[in-house]
Enzyme design. Structure first.
Site, PDB file in Angstrom:
ATOM      1  N   GLU A 223     -53.391   2.297 -23.680  1.00 29.89           N
ATOM      2  CA  GLU A 223     -52.373   3.049 -22.931  1.00 29.89           C
ATOM      3  C   GLU A 223     -52.322   2.425 -21.545  1.00 29.89           C
ATOM      4  O   GLU A 223     -53.144   2.736 -20.681  1.00 29.89           O
ATOM      5  CB  GLU A 223     -52.766   4.532 -22.857  1.00 29.89           C
ATOM      6  CG  GLU A 223     -52.868   5.211 -24.223  1.00 29.89           C
ATOM      7  CD  GLU A 223     -51.506   5.426 -24.883  1.00 29.89           C
ATOM      8  OE1 GLU A 223     -50.477   5.297 -24.197  1.00 29.89           O
ATOM      9  OE2 GLU A 223     -51.477   5.700 -26.096  1.00 29.89           O
ATOM     10  N   CYS A 257     -48.512   6.706 -14.472  1.00 25.70           N
ATOM     11  CA  CYS A 257     -48.149   5.535 -15.283  1.00 25.70           C
ATOM     12  C   CYS A 257     -46.666   5.515 -15.640  1.00 25.70           C
ATOM     13  O   CYS A 257     -46.096   4.451 -15.812  1.00 25.70           O
ATOM     14  CB  CYS A 257     -48.989   5.498 -16.550  1.00 25.70           C
ATOM     15  SG  CYS A 257     -48.833   6.989 -17.544  1.00 25.70           S
TER      16      CYS A 257
HETATM   17  P1  NAD Z   1     -58.237   0.363 -14.422  1.00 24.93           P
HETATM   18  O1  NAD Z   1     -57.732  -0.508 -15.502  1.00 24.93           O
HETATM   19  O2  NAD Z   1     -58.665  -0.271 -13.159  1.00 24.93           O
HETATM   20  O3  NAD Z   1     -59.472   1.250 -14.915  1.00 24.93           O
HETATM   21  C1  NAD Z   1     -59.409   2.083 -16.057  1.00 24.93           C
HETATM   22  C2  NAD Z   1     -60.802   2.284 -16.628  1.00 24.93           C
HETATM   23  O4  NAD Z   1     -61.294   1.023 -17.036  1.00 24.93           O
HETATM   24  C3  NAD Z   1     -61.835   2.887 -15.684  1.00 24.93           C
HETATM   25  O5  NAD Z   1     -62.583   3.875 -16.363  1.00 24.93           O
HETATM   26  C4  NAD Z   1     -62.713   1.706 -15.341  1.00 24.93           C
HETATM   27  O6  NAD Z   1     -64.057   2.094 -15.139  1.00 24.93           O
HETATM   28  C5  NAD Z   1     -62.605   0.860 -16.581  1.00 24.93           C
HETATM   29  N1  NAD Z   1     -62.862  -0.563 -16.332  1.00 24.93           N
HETATM   30  C6  NAD Z   1     -62.688  -1.241 -15.182  1.00 24.93           C
HETATM   31  N2  NAD Z   1     -63.057  -2.528 -15.337  1.00 24.93           N
HETATM   32  C7  NAD Z   1     -63.467  -2.660 -16.606  1.00 24.93           C
HETATM   33  C8  NAD Z   1     -63.978  -3.754 -17.374  1.00 24.93           C
HETATM   34  N3  NAD Z   1     -64.139  -4.964 -16.848  1.00 24.93           N
HETATM   35  N4  NAD Z   1     -64.295  -3.533 -18.668  1.00 24.93           N
HETATM   36  C9  NAD Z   1     -64.136  -2.319 -19.210  1.00 24.93           C
HETATM   37  N5  NAD Z   1     -63.656  -1.256 -18.542  1.00 24.93           N
HETATM   38  C10 NAD Z   1     -63.326  -1.419 -17.258  1.00 24.93           C
HETATM   39  O7  NAD Z   1     -57.052   1.427 -14.170  1.00 24.93           O
HETATM   40  P2  NAD Z   1     -56.974   2.543 -13.061  1.00 24.93           P
HETATM   41  O8  NAD Z   1     -56.766   1.898 -11.725  1.00 24.93           O
HETATM   42  O9  NAD Z   1     -58.069   3.518 -13.224  1.00 24.93           O
HETATM   43  O10 NAD Z   1     -55.616   3.271 -13.515  1.00 24.93           O
HETATM   44  C11 NAD Z   1     -54.354   2.809 -13.141  1.00 24.93           C
HETATM   45  C12 NAD Z   1     -53.681   2.100 -14.287  1.00 24.93           C
HETATM   46  O11 NAD Z   1     -53.717   2.895 -15.448  1.00 24.93           O
HETATM   47  C13 NAD Z   1     -52.208   1.845 -14.022  1.00 24.93           C
HETATM   48  O12 NAD Z   1     -51.867   0.558 -14.462  1.00 24.93           O
HETATM   49  C14 NAD Z   1     -51.503   2.887 -14.859  1.00 24.93           C
HETATM   50  O13 NAD Z   1     -50.200   2.570 -15.243  1.00 24.93           O
HETATM   51  C15 NAD Z   1     -52.419   2.983 -16.036  1.00 24.93           C
HETATM   52  N6  NAD Z   1     -52.268   4.260 -16.704  1.00 24.93           N
HETATM   53  C16 NAD Z   1     -51.698   4.295 -17.938  1.00 24.93           C
HETATM   54  C17 NAD Z   1     -51.491   5.504 -18.573  1.00 24.93           C
HETATM   55  C18 NAD Z   1     -50.885   5.598 -19.926  1.00 24.93           C
HETATM   56  O14 NAD Z   1     -50.981   6.656 -20.539  1.00 24.93           O
HETATM   57  N7  NAD Z   1     -50.264   4.556 -20.435  1.00 24.93           N
HETATM   58  C19 NAD Z   1     -51.892   6.683 -17.945  1.00 24.93           C
HETATM   59  C20 NAD Z   1     -52.475   6.603 -16.683  1.00 24.93           C
HETATM   60  C21 NAD Z   1     -52.666   5.385 -16.072  1.00 24.93           C
END
Ligand code: NAD
Length: 484
Positions: A223, A257
């Site tokens: 997502e 998002c």
């Molecule tokens: P992010 O990708 O930075 O982090 C998301 C999660 O991934 C966190 O729990 C983090 O700990 C983990 N993570 C970070 N680095 C990692 C790695 N190297 N390996 C594995 N896991 C890792 O995203 P964010 O800043 O928390 O959220 C914002 C993003 O999420 C935006 O792009 C937004 O559009 C998206 N988002 C999508 C939806 C959806 O339903 N499609 C909903 C909310 C947010």
């Protein structure tokens, strides 16, 4: 790496592996939870959310340094409760085996699809909706009879700790667990051999997660984010469009998002749109700094990113209009006013990266085909919004563009519908959850043939070329002769 692997060199990996092992063994002992067992888990989750509601709202508020409590209620708490109620009503029907057409060669057999729980589902949560984006996939996972491990976001630590406390008070560790911590935990978490992994986060990290999951051939639901456009047809009342867009863009200060990322407006309506958007935002938020309705930016790093992107646009020639009705300053807070940006060009970061904050570029178009081509020349977004009362043109827009979901004449509200799949397409994600699609996503649709005492295949089997075989094939080729 298997869940039984000993890894004393990495205690994080060891703890996560151990938990997965506990859950997998418990699942193996009760691999087919009944309707009642699933409803019991959903009821427990429901009661936990009701009991913890106020503390959860306070935790999110603290993590954001100011998140409108109505936003947490309407966008996090309520949707979880609604999702649970929706699924509880339907889980029995979804679990029914589905009878399928039986081919001639299997005459006398029954053919059915069984929906089997997968096992243990991993759920990775971002910071922007730290309750809903952990618990909503959990609702789907539990409805489908699975167990789950949740990794919360390090950028919403208070909410993460509270969700952990709530889950520990509600489920045994062999049913559901919550794991807090930073990238080092997230990285080990996504390497676990889950039976399915749901990742909600950025497209960039989504690629890393998918690579890690590939090592175990763990199926993923991604997502992700992207730049969701809103297109306003020339004939649509511009004030009404601006009001509806301002409602959505104001939520969580644009840190959603499915927030409208940029607006495509007919060139003749651009000044009217920016004026109407400013009026609508000012009506919603007459002040900003101490206004509890207006959410702050989650971290200093995110605030710096947004400021730097505005500066980048400014340096490259954009016109930036700040909507700050009282002319407040925000020093010492993480509040940031909404900025409408015009005269944008493709080389600006705000036109390349997902905005995820209170910045709204407005791009003029001359013909609708040009607007469609603009969207189609860019990565497929998570959502697309089109404002037009004309149904035929609306249908044309649906056919001519790809996106995870669509709202016609509104923004973002499609996410609230439990009875529709939610998920992106291409760079905005893969797989779906919510409602029935969530149940299917977290189940194995297993095709099962049950043969009876009569075995029709025995008449046409080896040695091939026997008379029954020849008769059967002549019959089939007559059925499937060339068409036309
Ligand atoms: P992010 O990708 O930075 O982090 C998301 C999660 O991934 C966190 O729990 C983090 O700990 C983990 N993570 C970070 N680095 C990692 C790695 N190297 N390996 C594995 N896991 C890792 O995203 P964010 O800043 O928390 O959220 C914002 C993003 O999420 C935006 O792009 C937004 O559009 C998206 N988002 C999508 C939806 C959806 O339903 N499609 C909903 C909310 C947010």
């Amino acid at each position: 790496m298997s869940q039984d692997t000993q890894n004393p060199a990495n205690p994080i990996a060891q703890t996560l592996n151990d938990t997965l092992g506990v859950q997998k063994r418990a699942f193996a002992q009760t691999p087919a939870p009944t309707v009642q067992q699933r409803i019991d888990r959903l009821n427990r989750l429901h009661n936990a959310v009701v009991d913890y509601k106020d503390r959860l709202i306070a935790a999110v508020d603290a993590d954001f340094s100011g998140r409108a409590s109505a936003e947490t209620e309407i966008l996090e708490i309520l949707p979880v409760l609604e999702g649970i109620a929706y699924n509880k009503k339907r889980v029995k029907g979804w679990m029914q085996q589905s009878r399928r057409h039986t081919p001639l060669m299997l005459f006398g057999s029954t053919t059915k699809v069984h929906y089997q729980p997968l096992g243990v589902i991993g759920i990775v949560v971002p910071w922007n909706f730290p309750i809903f984006l952990g618990l909503s996939p959990l609702v789907g996972a539990l409805t489908a009879g699975n167990r789950a491990m949740i990794k919360t976001s390090e950028f919403a630590p208070r909410t993460g700790e509270l969700v952990k406390e709530m889950i520990e008070a509600t489920f045994s560790p062999d049913e559901v667990t919550v794991h807090t911590g930073g990238v080092e935990v997230a990285s080990e978490f996504t390497k676990l051999p889950f039976d399915h992994l749901v990742f909600t986060g950025s497209t960039q990290v989504g690629k890393i997660v998918m690579r890690a999951a590939a090592e175990n051939l763990t199926p993923v639901t991604l997502e992700l984010g992207g730049k969701s456009p809103a297109i306003i047809h020339e004939s649509f009342p511009i004030e009404e469009a601006a009001k509806r867009i301002a409602f959505g863009k104001g939520l969580n200060a644009g840190q959603v998002c499915v927030s409208p990322d940029y607006i495509l407006v007919h060139r003749s309506k651009l000044p009217a749109f920016t004026a109407a958007f400013e009026k609508a935002m000012t009506g919603q938020y007459p002040s900003l700094r101490d206004n509890a309705d207006y959410t702050a930016i989650i971290t200093e790093r995110q605030q710096e990113r947004l400021e730097a992107n505005l500066q980048d646009a400014r340096e490259k020639g954009a016109t930036i209009r700040e909507i700050n009705p009282k002319g407040e300053t925000f020093d010492g807070t993480r509040k940031m006013s909404m900025h409408v940006v015009t005269d944008v060009t493709d080389d600006m970061r705000i036109m390349q990266e997902e905005i995820f904050g209170p910045i709204l570029p407005v791009v003029p178009y001359d013909t609708l085909d040009e607007a469609i081509a603009y969207v189609n020349a860019r990565p497929r977004p998570l959502a697309l919004y089109y404002f037009d009362w004309d149904k035929a043109r609306g249908d044309h827009m649906l056919n001519a563009t790809h996106s995870g979901g669509v709202c016609l004449n509104d923004v973002m509200t499609h996410v609230a519908v439990d009875d529709m799949p939610f998920g992106g397409v291409g760079p905005s994600g893969m797989g779906h959850y919510h409602g029935k699609e969530g149940f299917l996503n977290f189940s194995k649709a297993k095709g099962v043939v049950r043969k009876g005492r009569f075995n029709p295949t025995s008449y046409i089997q080896q040695p091939w070329g026997n008379s029954m075989y020849n008769f059967y094939m002549r019959f089939q080729y007559r059925r499937y002769r060339k068409i036309g």
